[in-house]
Design an enzyme around this catalytic site. Structure first.
Site, PDB file in Angstrom:
ATOM      1  N   ARG A  12      33.348  40.748  39.118  1.00 21.29           N
ATOM      2  CA  ARG A  12      32.025  40.273  38.727  1.00 21.29           C
ATOM      3  C   ARG A  12      31.418  39.566  39.939  1.00 21.29           C
ATOM      4  O   ARG A  12      32.155  39.084  40.810  1.00 21.29           O
ATOM      5  CB  ARG A  12      32.120  39.282  37.562  1.00 21.29           C
ATOM      6  CG  ARG A  12      32.775  39.833  36.296  1.00 21.29           C
ATOM      7  CD  ARG A  12      32.869  38.743  35.233  1.00 21.29           C
ATOM      8  NE  ARG A  12      33.423  39.236  33.975  1.00 21.29           N
ATOM      9  CZ  ARG A  12      34.715  39.158  33.638  1.00 21.29           C
ATOM     10  NH1 ARG A  12      35.577  38.580  34.479  1.00 21.29           N
ATOM     11  NH2 ARG A  12      35.137  39.616  32.485  1.00 21.29           N
TER      12      ARG A  12
ATOM     13  N   LYS B 159      35.901  34.595  33.754  1.00 20.71           N
ATOM     14  CA  LYS B 159      35.210  33.835  32.715  1.00 20.71           C
ATOM     15  C   LYS B 159      36.145  32.821  32.083  1.00 20.71           C
ATOM     16  O   LYS B 159      37.315  33.109  31.833  1.00 20.71           O
ATOM     17  CB  LYS B 159      34.669  34.783  31.636  1.00 20.71           C
ATOM     18  CG  LYS B 159      33.503  35.639  32.098  1.00 20.71           C
ATOM     19  CD  LYS B 159      32.965  36.469  30.951  1.00 20.71           C
ATOM     20  CE  LYS B 159      31.714  37.229  31.360  1.00 20.71           C
ATOM     21  NZ  LYS B 159      31.175  38.050  30.254  1.00 20.71           N
TER      22      LYS B 159
ATOM     23  N   HIS C 100      26.978  44.402  39.367  1.00 17.83           N
ATOM     24  CA  HIS C 100      27.830  44.835  38.250  1.00 17.83           C
ATOM     25  C   HIS C 100      28.034  46.345  38.246  1.00 17.83           C
ATOM     26  O   HIS C 100      29.020  46.835  37.696  1.00 17.83           O
ATOM     27  CB  HIS C 100      27.198  44.384  36.929  1.00 17.83           C
ATOM     28  CG  HIS C 100      28.197  43.811  35.969  1.00 17.83           C
ATOM     29  ND1 HIS C 100      28.942  42.672  36.235  1.00 17.83           N
ATOM     30  CD2 HIS C 100      28.605  44.228  34.739  1.00 17.83           C
ATOM     31  CE1 HIS C 100      29.739  42.410  35.212  1.00 17.83           C
ATOM     32  NE2 HIS C 100      29.564  43.339  34.304  1.00 17.83           N
TER      33      HIS C 100
ATOM     34  N   ARG D 272      31.258  47.233  39.734  1.00 13.44           N
ATOM     35  CA  ARG D 272      32.368  46.970  38.803  1.00 13.44           C
ATOM     36  C   ARG D 272      32.502  48.113  37.802  1.00 13.44           C
ATOM     37  O   ARG D 272      33.608  48.586  37.538  1.00 13.44           O
ATOM     38  CB  ARG D 272      32.096  45.639  38.098  1.00 13.44           C
ATOM     39  CG  ARG D 272      33.116  45.224  37.044  1.00 13.44           C
ATOM     40  CD  ARG D 272      32.777  43.805  36.593  1.00 13.44           C
ATOM     41  NE  ARG D 272      33.364  43.431  35.318  1.00 13.44           N
ATOM     42  CZ  ARG D 272      34.577  42.923  35.169  1.00 13.44           C
ATOM     43  NH1 ARG D 272      35.366  42.770  36.215  1.00 13.44           N
ATOM     44  NH2 ARG D 272      35.023  42.571  33.973  1.00 13.44           N
TER      45      ARG D 272
ATOM     46  N   HIS E  29      39.233  41.895  30.965  1.00 12.94           N
ATOM     47  CA  HIS E  29      38.660  41.952  29.618  1.00 12.94           C
ATOM     48  C   HIS E  29      39.649  41.380  28.609  1.00 12.94           C
ATOM     49  O   HIS E  29      40.836  41.746  28.627  1.00 12.94           O
ATOM     50  CB  HIS E  29      38.351  43.397  29.219  1.00 12.94           C
ATOM     51  CG  HIS E  29      37.160  43.974  29.921  1.00 12.94           C
ATOM     52  ND1 HIS E  29      36.945  45.329  30.040  1.00 12.94           N
ATOM     53  CD2 HIS E  29      36.103  43.374  30.529  1.00 12.94           C
ATOM     54  CE1 HIS E  29      35.817  45.543  30.696  1.00 12.94           C
ATOM     55  NE2 HIS E  29      35.295  44.377  31.004  1.00 12.94           N
TER      56      HIS E  29
ATOM     57  N   TYR F 151      34.103  52.594  28.821  1.00 10.88           N
ATOM     58  CA  TYR F 151      34.167  53.513  29.960  1.00 10.88           C
ATOM     59  C   TYR F 151      34.614  54.909  29.555  1.00 10.88           C
ATOM     60  O   TYR F 151      34.361  55.873  30.268  1.00 10.88           O
ATOM     61  CB  TYR F 151      35.071  52.942  31.056  1.00 10.88           C
ATOM     62  CG  TYR F 151      34.500  51.668  31.611  1.00 10.88           C
ATOM     63  CD1 TYR F 151      33.403  51.697  32.474  1.00 10.88           C
ATOM     64  CD2 TYR F 151      35.000  50.426  31.239  1.00 10.88           C
ATOM     65  CE1 TYR F 151      32.837  50.533  32.951  1.00 10.88           C
ATOM     66  CE2 TYR F 151      34.446  49.251  31.721  1.00 10.88           C
ATOM     67  CZ  TYR F 151      33.370  49.314  32.570  1.00 10.88           C
ATOM     68  OH  TYR F 151      32.807  48.153  33.032  1.00 10.88           O
TER      69      TYR F 151
END
Length: 298
Positions: free
Chosen positions: A148, A172, A244, A247, A270, A279
């Protein structure tokens, strides 16, 4: 209970209990502030613990005139989280958004770049300028490690474990993960470190920050966006891309080359495999190959 006090308590909850980043906390808080602004504008005097579903519904009707379904759904989700917190803390018994449905929206598939487009963008970096080596190293890291933009600008020299072939990434909620880094990306980072970064007047507090601006300070997210936008324009790319996008391309290209979803999930950081599964929808040919390879009636 006043809105201002409730918001402060909610922010502490998001920070301490949920471990969310400043950006995420700001986003959640902004959703509630949109509601309080609506109440003030319409002279509606009501507290967080006494607001009704009908009043919130009026607010949603109002924002529906200004934002698209996706933004509307996100605001509703933010409000639902805030009132769930009030339920959790026993300030209210029921969440007033329980009876409010979010608008139906399709799953938005992220934009991606082909390998050729990635090469063209990185190849367009002007290496005659001091920041050129830095920009090439940053783009190679974005794409090579699937970071990110916030993870990129906060990457530290002490996070580089090149002998082991990994970098430590803080994602995150300050969650850390180790991501493999290939030799070509290591090479460009080392060129930047030893030939450019060494000559910068590094400001106090940024000695360990890997990517720096000309003033020896940490780069901003906006600067990374600008660099990528200018390179896209330079090669005449018609797609609308952002950091992004690199990514997304990282994950998509891994999947196309038969990497498993669980590995991609771990590298992207994730929490849920469902986030990574998006994806699969990007590359239908991958699904065809799976059937052709494994179905008994192939």
């Amino acid at each position: 209970m006043k809105w201002q006090n409730a918001l402060k308590d909610y922010q502490l909850y998001l920070q301490i209990e949920r471990g969310l980043s400043k950006n995420s906390i700001s986003s959640y808080t902004n959703d509630v502030q949109k509601l309080t602004t609506f109440l003030e504008t319409n002279d509606i005097v009501v507290s967080p613990t006494s607001i009704s579903t009908e009043t919130i519904q009026e607010f949603i009707y109002e924002i529906a005139k200004k934002v698209n379904a996706r933004s509307q759904s996100r605001i509703i989700s933010g409000l639902r989280s805030f009132f769930n917190y009030l339920v959790f803390e026993d300030y209210i018994k029921n969440n007033p958004l329980d009876l409010i449905e979010s608008p139906k929206i399709g799953r938005k598939l992220p934009d991606t770049l082909s390998e050729v487009e990635i090469d063209k963008i990185i190849g367009a970096v002007d290496l005659s300028k001091p920041e050129g080596e830095r920009n090439r190293a940053m783009l190679e890291t974005l794409y090579g490690c699937g970071l990110r933009v916030s993870e990129l600008i906060n990457l530290k020299i002490s996070d580089l474990f090149f002998d082991e072939g990994f970098i430590k990434v803080t994602g995150k909620g300050d969650k850390q993960r180790f991501v493999p880094i290939v030799e070509i990306t290591q090479k460009y980072i080392n060129i930047y470190r030893h030939e450019v970064r060494n000559h910068l007047n590094i400001q106090a507090g940024y000695e360990d920050t890997l990517f720096l601006n000309r003033r020896g300070k940490k780069l901003t997210r906006a600067m990374i966006f600008t660099i990528i936008k200018q390179l896209a324009e330079k090669i005449g790319l018609k797609k609308s891309i952002s950091p992004h996008t690199f990514r997304h391309s990282f994950a998509t290209h891994l999947l196309q080359n038969n990497a498993d979803l669980r590995s991609i999930q771990l590298m992207l950081g994730h929490e849920s495999i469902t986030t990574t599964e998006i994806y699969v929808h990007l590359d239908k040919s991958h699904l065809t190959k799976v059937v052709e390879q494994f179905h008994p009636r192939k």
